[in-house]
Scaffold this motif. Sequence first.
Motif, PDB file in Angstrom:
ATOM      1  N   LEU A  73       0.513   0.130  -4.343  1.00  0.00           N
ATOM      2  CA  LEU A  73      -0.011  -1.110  -4.903  1.00  0.00           C
ATOM      3  C   LEU A  73      -1.171  -1.615  -4.048  1.00  0.00           C
ATOM      4  O   LEU A  73      -1.273  -1.262  -2.878  1.00  0.00           O
ATOM      5  N   PRO A  74      -2.022  -2.464  -4.603  1.00  0.00           N
ATOM      6  CA  PRO A  74      -3.064  -3.078  -3.782  1.00  0.00           C
ATOM      7  C   PRO A  74      -2.445  -3.952  -2.681  1.00  0.00           C
ATOM      8  O   PRO A  74      -1.420  -4.597  -2.888  1.00  0.00           O
ATOM      9  N   TRP A  75      -3.083  -3.982  -1.515  1.00  0.00           N
ATOM     10  CA  TRP A  75      -2.565  -4.770  -0.395  1.00  0.00           C
ATOM     11  C   TRP A  75      -2.438  -6.243  -0.766  1.00  0.00           C
ATOM     12  O   TRP A  75      -1.540  -6.937  -0.279  1.00  0.00           O
ATOM     13  N   VAL A  88       0.845  -1.208   0.000  1.00  0.00           N
ATOM     14  CA  VAL A  88       0.000   0.000   0.000  1.00  0.00           C
ATOM     15  C   VAL A  88       0.874   1.250   0.000  1.00  0.00           C
ATOM     16  O   VAL A  88       0.607   2.203  -0.739  1.00  0.00           O
TER      17      VAL A  88
END
Length: 164
Positions: free
Chosen positions: A71-73, A67
Amino acid sequence: MTPTLQMLALVVWANGVPVLARLLLGHRLAHPLDGGRTFRDGRPWLGSSKTWRGLGAALLTTPWLAVLLGLPWLFGLIAALGAMSGDLLASFIKRRLGRQPSEPALFLDEIPEALIPAILLMTALDLSASGVVIVVIAFALIDLLLTPFSARLRRMIKSIRGWS
């Protein structure tokens, strides 16, 4: 930050945070993943250095780093799962070869831990094949440079705290 650098950061963190947790916590929460069980060859499945604490540290913190990198978790979780899978695979192979926990095995200690997560996230991060190779080589160099430093630091902390 380029996808290659993002991937490298995730791999370095996922593999490094278990070491950091060990330095900070000593023997606390250091329950072996294999429960001390042995394989049919009489050797441990993984060994005492592969702990629930290290696995948890990687799986719980790498998504936060993802994050922070924008970026997405879920990418962080996938990177951590891949890195830890590579680490456990390497440990299993090392035990079959008669190596002791934490005994170095050049390339076996580095390649699976970086290659598996890089392949898992290759499409999602739009990493090229050369990007994957760069991540693996860069991680191997970083690991080879930092491992002796972390071992010295661990010995120093042990002597200060009186750990065995």
